[in-house]
Design an enzyme around this catalytic site. Sequence first.
Site, mmCIF file in Angstrom:
data_model
loop_
_atom_site.group_PDB
_atom_site.id
_atom_site.type_symbol
_atom_site.label_atom_id
_atom_site.label_comp_id
_atom_site.label_asym_id
_atom_site.label_seq_id
_atom_site.Cartn_x
_atom_site.Cartn_y
_atom_site.Cartn_z
ATOM 1 N N LYS A 104 -38.902 11.747 105.476
ATOM 2 C CA LYS A 104 -39.219 12.883 106.155
ATOM 3 C C LYS A 104 -39.916 12.218 107.509
ATOM 4 O O LYS A 104 -40.583 13.072 108.237
ATOM 5 C CB LYS A 104 -40.208 13.739 105.558
ATOM 6 C CG LYS A 104 -39.607 15.059 105.170
ATOM 7 C CD LYS A 104 -40.743 15.991 104.674
ATOM 8 C CE LYS A 104 -40.332 17.504 104.969
ATOM 9 N NZ LYS A 104 -41.277 18.379 104.192
ATOM 10 N N ARG A 106 -44.524 31.453 100.434
ATOM 11 C CA ARG A 106 -45.211 32.107 101.882
ATOM 12 C C ARG A 106 -44.703 33.443 102.029
ATOM 13 O O ARG A 106 -45.248 34.266 102.144
ATOM 14 C CB ARG A 106 -45.187 31.047 102.836
ATOM 15 C CG ARG A 106 -46.381 29.901 102.776
ATOM 16 C CD ARG A 106 -45.876 28.765 103.710
ATOM 17 N NE ARG A 106 -44.697 28.482 103.622
ATOM 18 C CZ ARG A 106 -44.064 27.565 104.462
ATOM 19 N NH1 ARG A 106 -44.591 26.898 105.471
ATOM 20 N NH2 ARG A 106 -42.890 27.059 104.252
ATOM 21 N N SER A 127 -46.872 22.573 107.991
ATOM 22 C CA SER A 127 -47.417 21.119 108.510
ATOM 23 C C SER A 127 -46.476 20.914 109.668
ATOM 24 O O SER A 127 -47.113 20.366 110.617
ATOM 25 C CB SER A 127 -47.063 20.048 107.275
ATOM 26 O OG SER A 127 -47.920 20.273 106.201
HETATM 27 N N1 COA Z 1 -49.295 26.953 103.124
HETATM 28 C C1 COA Z 1 -49.082 26.345 104.202
HETATM 29 N N2 COA Z 1 -48.010 25.661 104.252
HETATM 30 C C2 COA Z 1 -47.394 25.573 103.017
HETATM 31 C C3 COA Z 1 -47.658 25.976 102.034
HETATM 32 C C4 COA Z 1 -48.921 26.805 101.925
HETATM 33 N N3 COA Z 1 -49.167 27.601 100.852
HETATM 34 N N4 COA Z 1 -46.726 26.011 100.871
HETATM 35 C C5 COA Z 1 -45.771 25.054 101.565
HETATM 36 N N5 COA Z 1 -46.151 24.921 103.032
HETATM 37 C C6 COA Z 1 -45.318 23.989 103.973
HETATM 38 C C7 COA Z 1 -45.229 22.562 103.833
HETATM 39 O O1 COA Z 1 -46.324 22.272 104.562
HETATM 40 C C8 COA Z 1 -44.097 22.157 104.217
HETATM 41 O O2 COA Z 1 -44.110 22.301 105.432
HETATM 42 P P1 COA Z 1 -43.172 21.173 106.455
HETATM 43 O O3 COA Z 1 -41.627 21.305 105.961
HETATM 44 O O4 COA Z 1 -43.648 21.476 107.845
HETATM 45 O O5 COA Z 1 -43.653 19.863 106.112
HETATM 46 C C9 COA Z 1 -42.912 23.395 103.894
HETATM 47 O O6 COA Z 1 -43.993 24.208 103.963
HETATM 48 C C10 COA Z 1 -42.248 23.233 102.567
HETATM 49 O O7 COA Z 1 -42.974 23.019 101.381
HETATM 50 P P2 COA Z 1 -42.554 22.411 100.284
HETATM 51 O O8 COA Z 1 -41.081 22.875 99.821
HETATM 52 O O9 COA Z 1 -43.532 22.328 99.190
HETATM 53 O O10 COA Z 1 -42.102 20.956 100.792
HETATM 54 P P3 COA Z 1 -43.015 19.670 100.740
HETATM 55 O O11 COA Z 1 -42.108 18.584 101.550
HETATM 56 O O12 COA Z 1 -44.419 19.866 100.852
HETATM 57 O O13 COA Z 1 -42.968 19.178 99.361
HETATM 58 C C11 COA Z 1 -41.888 18.440 97.025
HETATM 59 C C12 COA Z 1 -41.665 19.051 98.419
HETATM 60 C C13 COA Z 1 -42.608 17.138 97.166
HETATM 61 C C14 COA Z 1 -42.527 19.487 96.262
HETATM 62 C C15 COA Z 1 -40.417 18.159 96.533
HETATM 63 O O14 COA Z 1 -39.832 17.606 97.468
HETATM 64 C C16 COA Z 1 -40.383 17.335 95.220
HETATM 65 O O15 COA Z 1 -40.828 17.689 94.165
HETATM 66 N N6 COA Z 1 -40.101 16.060 95.656
HETATM 67 C C17 COA Z 1 -39.991 15.084 94.457
HETATM 68 C C18 COA Z 1 -38.621 14.673 94.017
HETATM 69 C C19 COA Z 1 -38.111 15.805 93.031
HETATM 70 O O16 COA Z 1 -38.601 15.641 91.887
HETATM 71 N N7 COA Z 1 -36.961 16.480 93.356
HETATM 72 C C20 COA Z 1 -36.607 17.613 92.658
HETATM 73 C C21 COA Z 1 -35.444 17.006 91.699
HETATM 74 S S1 COA Z 1 -33.943 16.227 92.588
#
Ligand code: COA
Length: 158
Positions: A41, A90, A128
């Site tokens: 990322k 959200r 983010s």
């Molecule tokens: N307030 C503000 N922003 C929020 C939020 C909240 N409550 N919840 C989510 N967001 C934002 C995040 O900052 C993120 O923003 P960005 O895309 O600009 O960075 C966006 O919403 C997406 O959030 P999310 O879907 O939680 O993505 P993430 O990248 O933060 O996290 C994981 C993703 C880590 C949870 C996920 O990729 C994961 O579990 N990975 C591990 C591998 C795995 O097990 N995969 C599944 C099986 S293959």
Amino acid sequence: MRIAVYPGSFDPITNGHLDIIQRASRVYDKVVVGVLNNAAKNPLFTPEERVSMIHQVTKELDNVEVDSFTGLLVDFAKSKNATVIVKGLRTVADFEYEFQMALLNKALNPEYETMFMMTDSKYSYISSSMVKELAGFKGDLTGLVPCEIISKIKQKYK
Ligand code: COA
């Protein structure tokens, strides 16, 4: 003891994330914030910096732990003895993706439940990426991210 994992990239943590952590810490005995070490990322902050910022803004919460992880979320949850995955929703746009992830994680390990918390409406438009874009244009980050980390974000765009 009910242990929940709250995973994400947290690049950087926002007030929306912090709100979910605070609320989850009242529902579960322990909340482990899991910072995904996701080089793909192209993150602004290293995993260590992200963990350190989350530590700083959650130091008042005794039952919150912060750690980084690589690989599958269900494996990280297992290593922390967690049985619940907490995610914030959200808008309706988040739903489809999160629904798919929850089902996939359930298929990978049926012992885990994904619990969704509605993000407070005042944070529903924050992400983010938006924070980083705004910081890149020297915009005001007040109210979007915890005040303790504003200078750390600004530093990256000097
Ligand atoms: N307030 C503000 N922003 C929020 C939020 C909240 N409550 N919840 C989510 N967001 C934002 C995040 O900052 C993120 O923003 P960005 O895309 O600009 O960075 C966006 O919403 C997406 O959030 P999310 O879907 O939680 O993505 P993430 O990248 O933060 O996290 C994981 C993703 C880590 C949870 C996920 O990729 C994961 O579990 N990975 C591990 C591998 C795995 O097990 N995969 C599944 C099986 S293959």
